[in-house]
Design a protein around this motif. Structure first.
Motif, PDB file in Angstrom:
ATOM      1  N   ARG A   1      45.579  72.674  26.342  1.00 60.82           N
ATOM      2  CA  ARG A   1      44.395  71.926  26.759  1.00 60.82           C
ATOM      3  C   ARG A   1      43.709  72.665  27.904  1.00 60.82           C
ATOM      4  O   ARG A   1      44.363  73.266  28.745  1.00 60.82           O
ATOM      5  N   LEU A   2      42.406  72.585  27.930  1.00 59.93           N
ATOM      6  CA  LEU A   2      41.611  73.182  28.999  1.00 59.93           C
ATOM      7  C   LEU A   2      41.050  72.079  29.882  1.00 59.93           C
ATOM      8  O   LEU A   2      40.416  71.148  29.394  1.00 59.93           O
ATOM      9  N   ALA A   3      41.312  72.183  31.180  1.00 58.10           N
ATOM     10  CA  ALA A   3      40.684  71.302  32.165  1.00 58.10           C
ATOM     11  C   ALA A   3      39.648  72.148  32.893  1.00 58.10           C
ATOM     12  O   ALA A   3      39.974  73.206  33.435  1.00 58.10           O
ATOM     13  N   PHE A   4      38.409  71.687  32.893  1.00 59.01           N
ATOM     14  CA  PHE A   4      37.301  72.475  33.445  1.00 59.01           C
ATOM     15  C   PHE A   4      36.527  71.628  34.445  1.00 59.01           C
ATOM     16  O   PHE A   4      36.075  70.536  34.122  1.00 59.01           O
ATOM     17  N   ASN A   5      36.376  72.149  35.659  1.00 58.50           N
ATOM     18  CA  ASN A   5      35.613  71.458  36.695  1.00 58.50           C
ATOM     19  C   ASN A   5      34.120  71.640  36.478  1.00 58.50           C
ATOM     20  O   ASN A   5      33.647  72.768  36.353  1.00 58.50           O
ATOM     21  N   LEU A   6      33.406  70.533  36.432  1.00 62.60           N
ATOM     22  CA  LEU A   6      31.944  70.583  36.378  1.00 62.60           C
ATOM     23  C   LEU A   6      31.398  70.366  37.786  1.00 62.60           C
ATOM     24  O   LEU A   6      31.856  69.473  38.499  1.00 62.60           O
ATOM     25  N   SER A   7      30.420  71.148  38.162  1.00 60.74           N
ATOM     26  CA  SER A   7      29.741  70.890  39.427  1.00 60.74           C
ATOM     27  C   SER A   7      28.859  69.657  39.261  1.00 60.74           C
ATOM     28  O   SER A   7      28.478  69.295  38.133  1.00 60.74           O
TER      29      SER A   7
ATOM     30  N   GLU B   1      39.215  68.745  28.749  1.00 62.43           N
ATOM     31  CA  GLU B   1      39.087  67.714  29.771  1.00 62.43           C
ATOM     32  C   GLU B   1      38.108  68.225  30.818  1.00 62.43           C
ATOM     33  O   GLU B   1      38.316  69.287  31.404  1.00 62.43           O
ATOM     34  N   LEU B   2      37.036  67.476  31.023  1.00 65.48           N
ATOM     35  CA  LEU B   2      36.045  67.832  32.032  1.00 65.48           C
ATOM     36  C   LEU B   2      36.356  67.059  33.305  1.00 65.48           C
ATOM     37  O   LEU B   2      36.529  65.842  33.268  1.00 65.48           O
ATOM     38  N   GLU B   3      36.438  67.782  34.421  1.00 65.93           N
ATOM     39  CA  GLU B   3      36.772  67.177  35.703  1.00 65.93           C
ATOM     40  C   GLU B   3      35.514  67.029  36.551  1.00 65.93           C
ATOM     41  O   GLU B   3      34.745  67.980  36.698  1.00 65.93           O
TER      42      GLU B   3
ATOM     43  N   VAL C   1      38.703  62.217  36.899  1.00 62.46           N
ATOM     44  CA  VAL C   1      38.078  62.089  38.210  1.00 62.46           C
ATOM     45  C   VAL C   1      38.886  62.953  39.157  1.00 62.46           C
ATOM     46  O   VAL C   1      40.059  62.667  39.435  1.00 62.46           O
ATOM     47  N   ASP C   2      38.272  64.037  39.617  1.00 65.19           N
ATOM     48  CA  ASP C   2      38.923  64.997  40.493  1.00 65.19           C
ATOM     49  C   ASP C   2      38.797  64.547  41.944  1.00 65.19           C
ATOM     50  O   ASP C   2      37.842  63.865  42.310  1.00 65.19           O
ATOM     51  N   ASP C   3      39.776  64.932  42.762  1.00 64.34           N
ATOM     52  CA  ASP C   3      39.775  64.606  44.197  1.00 64.34           C
ATOM     53  C   ASP C   3      39.699  63.104  44.428  1.00 64.34           C
ATOM     54  O   ASP C   3      39.050  62.636  45.374  1.00 64.34           O
ATOM     55  N   PHE C   4      40.378  62.330  43.578  1.00 63.75           N
ATOM     56  CA  PHE C   4      40.294  60.878  43.680  1.00 63.75           C
ATOM     57  C   PHE C   4      40.803  60.407  45.035  1.00 63.75           C
ATOM     58  O   PHE C   4      41.814  60.868  45.535  1.00 63.75           O
TER      59      PHE C   4
END
Length: 194
Positions: A32-38, A66-68, A97-100
């Protein structure tokens, strides 16, 4: 400031999908790929089209993406965010949800947004060894996520003590330098058996 982040992020997403797809085809079909979106990319009107086109072009299973997004990116315009997230969810794309815990979101939006994962901010992970309050926050986030049927990930784990505390507090998915620093795709491919 000039919007270049959207172009760079579009390229980065496509490149990450391409590299992970290659690994899926050779050794790890369920990778799986987790990718951070700005936040700027998330607000871009072409986001959905860019993501869907890249998935289709690379024959990448959307369930393995998974988009973060940070809380602040989601809460910038909650109604618009809900619409975008619903479309991503309908396509099978996971959202984290990143940096929750560091933003200003309303807990009510956790019920409204189709989110699958909460990622506990690394600042709490680092402080929980020294601070009972930080450990209590980690326990509360973990309990909240589990109660809502969400996955929960502890970020920034750098030592065995942090790992043990996270496990004790009920967080069983982690990421951080304890396991690996960032590596090029070629090195990652060599780390898989077979």
């Amino acid at each position: 400031e000039n919007g270049l982040i959207v172009t760079v992020s579009r390229w980065a997403l496509r490149e990450a999908l391409r590299q992970v797809r290659r690994l899926q085809q050779t050794t790890q079909p369920d990778l799986r790929l987790a990718f951070n979106l700005s936040s700027r990319q998330f607000r871009d009107v072409g986001l959905l089209q860019d993501v869907i086109a890249a998935l289709d072009e690379l024959d990448f299973d959307p369930h393995l993406l998974e988009l973060e997004l940070t809380e602040s990116a989601l809460m910038d315009n909650p109604e618009a965010s809900a619409a975008v997230l619903e479309t991503l969810h309908t396509r099978g794309i996971r959202v984290a949800v990143d940096d929750f815990g560091t933003g200003y979101s309303s807990l009510a939006y956790l019920m409204r947004f189709p989110v699958r994962t909460l990622k506990i901010d690394r600042s709490f992970v680092h402080e929980m060894e020294r601070s009972r309050e930080a450990a209590t926050i980690v326990r509360a986030i973990t309990s909240l996520a589990r109660s809502l049927g969400l996955d929960v990930v502890g970020e920034g784990v750098e030592n065995v003590a942090q790992l043990a505390l996270l496990q004790e507090l009920g967080c069983h998915q982690i990421q951080g330098f304890l396991f690996s620093r960032p590596v090029p795709a070629e090195a990652l491919a060599r780390s898989f058996p077979g």
